[in-house]
Design a protein around this motif. Structure first.
Motif, mmCIF file in Angstrom:
data_model
loop_
_atom_site.group_PDB
_atom_site.id
_atom_site.type_symbol
_atom_site.label_atom_id
_atom_site.label_comp_id
_atom_site.label_asym_id
_atom_site.label_seq_id
_atom_site.Cartn_x
_atom_site.Cartn_y
_atom_site.Cartn_z
ATOM 1 N N HIS A 91 52.421 -18.277 -3.116
ATOM 2 C CA HIS A 91 51.443 -17.643 -2.225
ATOM 3 C C HIS A 91 52.145 -16.899 -1.087
ATOM 4 O O HIS A 91 51.873 -15.724 -0.833
ATOM 5 C CB HIS A 91 50.505 -18.733 -1.689
ATOM 6 C CG HIS A 91 49.554 -18.307 -0.629
ATOM 7 N ND1 HIS A 91 48.546 -17.400 -0.843
ATOM 8 C CD2 HIS A 91 49.448 -18.690 0.673
ATOM 9 C CE1 HIS A 91 47.853 -17.238 0.285
ATOM 10 N NE2 HIS A 91 48.380 -18.013 1.204
ATOM 11 N N ASN B 244 52.342 -12.793 -0.409
ATOM 12 C CA ASN B 244 51.917 -12.190 0.853
ATOM 13 C C ASN B 244 53.034 -11.335 1.442
ATOM 14 O O ASN B 244 52.804 -10.203 1.887
ATOM 15 C CB ASN B 244 51.507 -13.263 1.858
ATOM 16 C CG ASN B 244 50.192 -13.929 1.509
ATOM 17 O OD1 ASN B 244 49.421 -13.442 0.695
ATOM 18 N ND2 ASN B 244 49.940 -15.064 2.132
ATOM 19 N N LEU C 290 42.243 -12.331 5.304
ATOM 20 C CA LEU C 290 43.048 -13.243 4.490
ATOM 21 C C LEU C 290 43.803 -14.242 5.361
ATOM 22 O O LEU C 290 43.755 -15.453 5.131
ATOM 23 C CB LEU C 290 44.021 -12.410 3.644
ATOM 24 C CG LEU C 290 44.745 -13.086 2.507
ATOM 25 C CD1 LEU C 290 45.128 -12.052 1.457
ATOM 26 C CD2 LEU C 290 45.969 -13.814 2.971
ATOM 27 N N ASP D 72 43.186 -18.431 5.788
ATOM 28 C CA ASP D 72 44.269 -19.409 5.615
ATOM 29 C C ASP D 72 44.343 -20.330 6.832
ATOM 30 O O ASP D 72 44.440 -21.554 6.706
ATOM 31 C CB ASP D 72 45.615 -18.707 5.436
ATOM 32 C CG ASP D 72 45.867 -18.165 4.041
ATOM 33 O OD1 ASP D 72 44.959 -18.223 3.186
ATOM 34 O OD2 ASP D 72 46.995 -17.676 3.807
ATOM 35 N N TRP E 5 50.541 -13.555 11.342
ATOM 36 C CA TRP E 5 50.603 -14.063 9.970
ATOM 37 C C TRP E 5 51.771 -15.037 9.820
ATOM 38 O O TRP E 5 51.652 -16.073 9.169
ATOM 39 C CB TRP E 5 50.746 -12.903 8.999
ATOM 40 C CG TRP E 5 50.223 -13.158 7.619
ATOM 41 C CD1 TRP E 5 49.794 -14.333 7.085
ATOM 42 C CD2 TRP E 5 50.060 -12.187 6.592
ATOM 43 N NE1 TRP E 5 49.386 -14.150 5.784
ATOM 44 C CE2 TRP E 5 49.531 -12.839 5.465
ATOM 45 C CE3 TRP E 5 50.312 -10.822 6.520
ATOM 46 C CZ2 TRP E 5 49.262 -12.179 4.272
ATOM 47 C CZ3 TRP E 5 50.038 -10.166 5.329
ATOM 48 C CH2 TRP E 5 49.520 -10.841 4.226
ATOM 49 N N HIS F 64 41.529 -17.752 -3.157
ATOM 50 C CA HIS F 64 40.900 -16.782 -2.253
ATOM 51 C C HIS F 64 41.874 -15.655 -1.923
ATOM 52 O O HIS F 64 41.519 -14.473 -1.959
ATOM 53 C CB HIS F 64 40.440 -17.509 -0.981
ATOM 54 C CG HIS F 64 39.927 -16.597 0.066
ATOM 55 N ND1 HIS F 64 40.728 -16.125 1.082
ATOM 56 C CD2 HIS F 64 38.699 -16.056 0.264
ATOM 57 C CE1 HIS F 64 40.021 -15.331 1.860
ATOM 58 N NE2 HIS F 64 38.778 -15.273 1.394
ATOM 59 N N ALA F 65 43.099 -16.014 -1.605
ATOM 60 C CA ALA F 65 44.098 -15.003 -1.248
ATOM 61 C C ALA F 65 44.426 -14.109 -2.437
ATOM 62 O O ALA F 65 44.611 -12.893 -2.269
ATOM 63 C CB ALA F 65 45.359 -15.679 -0.724
ATOM 64 N N THR F 66 44.489 -14.692 -3.631
ATOM 65 C CA THR F 66 44.768 -13.890 -4.823
ATOM 66 C C THR F 66 43.675 -12.845 -5.017
ATOM 67 O O THR F 66 43.951 -11.685 -5.340
ATOM 68 C CB THR F 66 44.898 -14.786 -6.066
ATOM 69 O OG1 THR F 66 45.957 -15.722 -5.854
ATOM 70 C CG2 THR F 66 45.191 -13.978 -7.317
ATOM 71 N N HIS G 211 41.751 -11.480 -2.677
ATOM 72 C CA HIS G 211 41.867 -10.414 -1.676
ATOM 73 C C HIS G 211 43.120 -9.579 -1.879
ATOM 74 O O HIS G 211 43.091 -8.357 -1.646
ATOM 75 C CB HIS G 211 41.778 -10.981 -0.263
ATOM 76 C CG HIS G 211 40.372 -11.305 0.103
ATOM 77 N ND1 HIS G 211 39.443 -10.335 0.410
ATOM 78 C CD2 HIS G 211 39.710 -12.479 0.169
ATOM 79 C CE1 HIS G 211 38.278 -10.888 0.659
ATOM 80 N NE2 HIS G 211 38.417 -12.208 0.521
ATOM 81 N N ARG G 212 44.215 -10.184 -2.308
ATOM 82 C CA ARG G 212 45.400 -9.367 -2.600
ATOM 83 C C ARG G 212 45.092 -8.387 -3.727
ATOM 84 O O ARG G 212 45.524 -7.227 -3.687
ATOM 85 C CB ARG G 212 46.604 -10.245 -2.950
ATOM 86 C CG ARG G 212 47.277 -10.876 -1.749
ATOM 87 C CD ARG G 212 48.632 -11.480 -2.101
ATOM 88 N NE ARG G 212 48.535 -12.453 -3.163
ATOM 89 C CZ ARG G 212 48.448 -13.772 -2.989
ATOM 90 N NH1 ARG G 212 48.452 -14.280 -1.758
ATOM 91 N NH2 ARG G 212 48.373 -14.590 -4.017
#
Length: 164
Positions: free
Chosen positions: A13, A17, A51, A55, A87, A132-134, A136-137
């Motif tokens: 992850h 990012n 994002l 997190d 971040w 979730h991050a995947t 949005h990425r």
């Protein structure tokens, strides 16, 4: 399912990012970074801020602490350095939690508030955050592609091949 597997998954992850930022976002003009989009959270900037805030909120809930103050709305000034620094702070908070994560913690329900989250088990939250991050990425990658940026796959298996 064990804590070490989650640490490995989160290394993926964090690597994704960082790769997205370094390869595709840092070279954008600020106009491209802030260019509005009709889908999801809007601009690449807005997607990134969403994002990292998500997190931070989830990991704060797992620890019963307050999240960092959210980033301000875009002002028209290039704020990528402050976004990247924020971040990095969020990532450090997450890494600190993951470093202390023990197998037995994966099956606990540490979230007291909000009420809708109180029955969530740690492993469910941990999977959700990366999923979730995947999502949005992937949305950001599409936006970058539309801006003419050469993008790369974010498939987990490619990370596994490179990090056995």
């Amino acid at each position: 399912m064990n804590a070490e597997a989650f640490r490995y998954f989160y290394n993926y992850h964090f690597a994704q990012n960082r790769s997205l930022w370094d390869r595709a976002i840092a070279p954008l003009t600020y106009a491209q970074f802030g260019q509005e989009a009709a889908y999801s959270h809007g601009s690449v900037r807005s997607q990134i801020v969403h994002l990292l805030d998500v997190d931070d909120v989830w990991f704060s809930e797992l620890q019963g602490i307050e999240p960092f103050d959210p980033l301000p709305d875009a002002t028209g000034e290039d704020d990528r350095a402050s976004i990247r620094a924020h971040w990095d702070r969020v990532e450090q908070k997450m890494r600190a939690y993951l470093a202390e994560l023990q197998d037995e913690m994966l099956f606990t329900r540490p979230i007291a508030e909000p009420d809708e989250d109180k029955d969530l088990i740690v492993w469910q939250v941990l999977l959700h955050v990366v999923n979730h991050a995947t999502d949005h990425r992937a949305q950001i990658l599409r936006q970058l592609n539309d801006l003419g940026v050469d993008t790369a796959s974010q498939d987990f298996i490619f990370y596994v091949y490179d990090h056995p």
